[in-house]
Design a protein around this motif. Sequence first.
Motif, PDB file in Angstrom:
ATOM      1  N   SER A  68      90.806  88.314  39.916  1.00  0.00           N
ATOM      2  CA  SER A  68      89.540  87.754  40.472  1.00  0.00           C
ATOM      3  C   SER A  68      89.406  86.372  40.493  1.00  0.00           C
ATOM      4  O   SER A  68      90.145  85.513  39.674  1.00  0.00           O
ATOM      5  CB  SER A  68      88.624  88.487  39.271  1.00  0.00           C
ATOM      6  N   PRO A  69      88.623  85.894  41.504  1.00  0.00           N
ATOM      7  CA  PRO A  69      88.585  84.291  41.484  1.00  0.00           C
ATOM      8  C   PRO A  69      87.798  83.738  40.373  1.00  0.00           C
ATOM      9  O   PRO A  69      86.870  84.644  39.885  1.00  0.00           O
ATOM     10  CB  PRO A  69      87.845  84.211  42.854  1.00  0.00           C
ATOM     11  N   SER A  70      88.174  82.517  39.934  1.00  0.00           N
ATOM     12  CA  SER A  70      87.466  82.030  38.747  1.00  0.00           C
ATOM     13  C   SER A  70      86.236  81.522  39.362  1.00  0.00           C
ATOM     14  O   SER A  70      85.712  81.488  40.490  1.00  0.00           O
ATOM     15  CB  SER A  70      88.285  80.726  38.348  1.00  0.00           C
ATOM     16  N   ALA A  71      85.043  81.522  38.582  1.00  0.00           N
ATOM     17  CA  ALA A  71      83.671  81.256  38.677  1.00  0.00           C
ATOM     18  C   ALA A  71      83.747  79.685  39.197  1.00  0.00           C
ATOM     19  O   ALA A  71      84.566  78.750  38.822  1.00  0.00           O
ATOM     20  CB  ALA A  71      82.809  81.243  37.498  1.00  0.00           C
ATOM     21  N   PRO A  72      83.005  79.328  40.369  1.00  0.00           N
ATOM     22  CA  PRO A  72      82.715  78.057  40.788  1.00  0.00           C
ATOM     23  C   PRO A  72      82.585  77.256  39.821  1.00  0.00           C
ATOM     24  O   PRO A  72      81.756  77.542  38.895  1.00  0.00           O
ATOM     25  CB  PRO A  72      82.037  78.146  41.956  1.00  0.00           C
ATOM     26  N   ALA A  73      82.967  75.978  39.731  1.00  0.00           N
ATOM     27  CA  ALA A  73      82.650  75.005  38.915  1.00  0.00           C
ATOM     28  C   ALA A  73      80.933  74.260  39.078  1.00  0.00           C
ATOM     29  O   ALA A  73      80.800  74.435  40.163  1.00  0.00           O
ATOM     30  CB  ALA A  73      83.756  73.879  38.776  1.00  0.00           C
ATOM     31  N   ALA A  74      80.482  74.047  38.191  1.00  0.00           N
ATOM     32  CA  ALA A  74      79.044  73.663  38.328  1.00  0.00           C
ATOM     33  C   ALA A  74      79.346  72.328  39.235  1.00  0.00           C
ATOM     34  O   ALA A  74      80.220  71.462  38.936  1.00  0.00           O
ATOM     35  CB  ALA A  74      78.321  73.230  37.067  1.00  0.00           C
ATOM     36  N   PRO A  75      78.289  71.906  39.927  1.00  0.00           N
ATOM     37  CA  PRO A  75      78.538  70.828  40.930  1.00  0.00           C
ATOM     38  C   PRO A  75      78.251  69.724  39.756  1.00  0.00           C
ATOM     39  O   PRO A  75      77.569  69.586  38.772  1.00  0.00           O
ATOM     40  CB  PRO A  75      77.368  70.754  41.831  1.00  0.00           C
ATOM     41  N   LEU A  76      79.090  68.512  40.219  1.00  0.00           N
ATOM     42  CA  LEU A  76      79.059  67.392  39.497  1.00  0.00           C
ATOM     43  C   LEU A  76      77.900  66.339  39.428  1.00  0.00           C
ATOM     44  O   LEU A  76      77.221  66.451  40.726  1.00  0.00           O
ATOM     45  CB  LEU A  76      80.287  66.403  40.010  1.00  0.00           C
ATOM     46  N   ASP A  77      77.472  65.824  38.448  1.00  0.00           N
ATOM     47  CA  ASP A  77      76.305  64.903  38.535  1.00  0.00           C
ATOM     48  C   ASP A  77      76.893  63.615  38.905  1.00  0.00           C
ATOM     49  O   ASP A  77      76.950  62.667  38.109  1.00  0.00           O
ATOM     50  CB  ASP A  77      75.552  64.980  37.110  1.00  0.00           C
ATOM     51  N   LEU A  78      76.824  63.462  40.292  1.00  0.00           N
ATOM     52  CA  LEU A  78      77.267  61.940  40.918  1.00  0.00           C
ATOM     53  C   LEU A  78      75.999  61.178  41.068  1.00  0.00           C
ATOM     54  O   LEU A  78      74.928  61.519  41.416  1.00  0.00           O
ATOM     55  CB  LEU A  78      78.087  62.114  42.074  1.00  0.00           C
ATOM     56  N   PRO A  79      76.616  59.900  40.969  1.00  0.00           N
ATOM     57  CA  PRO A  79      75.186  58.900  41.035  1.00  0.00           C
ATOM     58  C   PRO A  79      74.850  58.756  42.680  1.00  0.00           C
ATOM     59  O   PRO A  79      75.674  59.106  43.480  1.00  0.00           O
ATOM     60  CB  PRO A  79      75.874  57.601  40.642  1.00  0.00           C
ATOM     61  N   ALA A  80      73.593  58.452  42.806  1.00  0.00           N
ATOM     62  CA  ALA A  80      73.317  58.446  44.395  1.00  0.00           C
ATOM     63  C   ALA A  80      73.651  57.329  44.992  1.00  0.00           C
ATOM     64  O   ALA A  80      73.831  57.180  46.199  1.00  0.00           O
ATOM     65  CB  ALA A  80      71.713  58.596  44.273  1.00  0.00           C
ATOM     66  N   ALA A  81      74.005  56.071  44.344  1.00  0.00           N
ATOM     67  CA  ALA A  81      74.542  54.884  44.985  1.00  0.00           C
ATOM     68  C   ALA A  81      75.651  54.294  44.123  1.00  0.00           C
ATOM     69  O   ALA A  81      75.966  54.848  42.949  1.00  0.00           O
ATOM     70  CB  ALA A  81      73.349  53.709  44.812  1.00  0.00           C
ATOM     71  N   PRO A  82      76.555  53.248  44.883  1.00  0.00           N
ATOM     72  CA  PRO A  82      77.570  52.886  44.220  1.00  0.00           C
ATOM     73  C   PRO A  82      77.232  52.154  42.997  1.00  0.00           C
ATOM     74  O   PRO A  82      75.981  51.595  42.696  1.00  0.00           O
ATOM     75  CB  PRO A  82      78.371  52.173  45.159  1.00  0.00           C
ATOM     76  N   ARG A  83      78.040  52.026  42.003  1.00  0.00           N
ATOM     77  CA  ARG A  83      77.779  51.274  40.853  1.00  0.00           C
ATOM     78  C   ARG A  83      78.141  49.640  41.120  1.00  0.00           C
ATOM     79  O   ARG A  83      79.129  49.571  41.890  1.00  0.00           O
ATOM     80  CB  ARG A  83      78.979  51.498  39.792  1.00  0.00           C
ATOM     81  N   ARG A  84      77.363  48.864  40.522  1.00  0.00           N
ATOM     82  CA  ARG A  84      77.461  47.581  40.917  1.00  0.00           C
ATOM     83  C   ARG A  84      78.076  46.998  39.459  1.00  0.00           C
ATOM     84  O   ARG A  84      77.394  47.192  38.428  1.00  0.00           O
ATOM     85  CB  ARG A  84      76.136  46.931  40.982  1.00  0.00           C
ATOM     86  N   LEU A  85      79.247  46.319  39.761  1.00  0.00           N
ATOM     87  CA  LEU A  85      79.822  45.834  38.622  1.00  0.00           C
ATOM     88  C   LEU A  85      79.390  44.338  38.262  1.00  0.00           C
ATOM     89  O   LEU A  85      79.879  43.994  37.042  1.00  0.00           O
ATOM     90  CB  LEU A  85      81.326  46.072  38.726  1.00  0.00           C
ATOM     91  N   LYS A  86      79.130  43.682  39.052  1.00  0.00           N
ATOM     92  CA  LYS A  86      78.613  42.106  38.883  1.00  0.00           C
ATOM     93  C   LYS A  86      77.228  42.064  39.345  1.00  0.00           C
ATOM     94  O   LYS A  86      76.682  42.615  40.106  1.00  0.00           O
ATOM     95  CB  LYS A  86      79.626  41.268  39.894  1.00  0.00           C
ATOM     96  N   ASN A  87      76.649  40.912  38.664  1.00  0.00           N
ATOM     97  CA  ASN A  87      75.175  40.512  39.356  1.00  0.00           C
ATOM     98  C   ASN A  87      75.398  39.921  40.487  1.00  0.00           C
ATOM     99  O   ASN A  87      76.201  39.144  40.714  1.00  0.00           O
ATOM    100  CB  ASN A  87      74.518  39.986  38.271  1.00  0.00           C
ATOM    101  N   PRO A  88      74.269  40.226  41.423  1.00  0.00           N
ATOM    102  CA  PRO A  88      74.375  39.375  42.860  1.00  0.00           C
ATOM    103  C   PRO A  88      74.113  37.752  42.581  1.00  0.00           C
ATOM    104  O   PRO A  88      73.602  37.406  41.609  1.00  0.00           O
ATOM    105  CB  PRO A  88      73.274  40.180  43.535  1.00  0.00           C
TER     106      PRO A  88
END
Length: 88
Positions: A68-88
């Motif tokens: 039997s196929p395994s249950a589909p994984a719950a969708p990941l909670d991804l950020p809506a925008a890229p992460r900014r590592l440095k201040n502008p």
Amino acid sequence: MTEIWFDERDDADVFIAGLDRDVEPRRVGFAGEEDDEDHAWVVVLDDPDADTMGRADELGGWVPQAESPSAPAAPLDLPAAPRRLKNP
């Protein structure tokens, strides 16, 4: 159609001898199996009853269960925008 698998031809022949049907076992190999002597014997029946299945079990027969196929994984909670590592 139900496939009942046996490791040995003798077991398949004893099982068939107790049936009131004209059935022949056939040899089927598992995926990746290269040695013909390791292939299982398969008896195909249209609609076996519980007694027939019990007799097959006593003689070492089995019915492979579909994976039997395994249950589909719950969708990941991804950020809506890229992460900014440095201040502008």
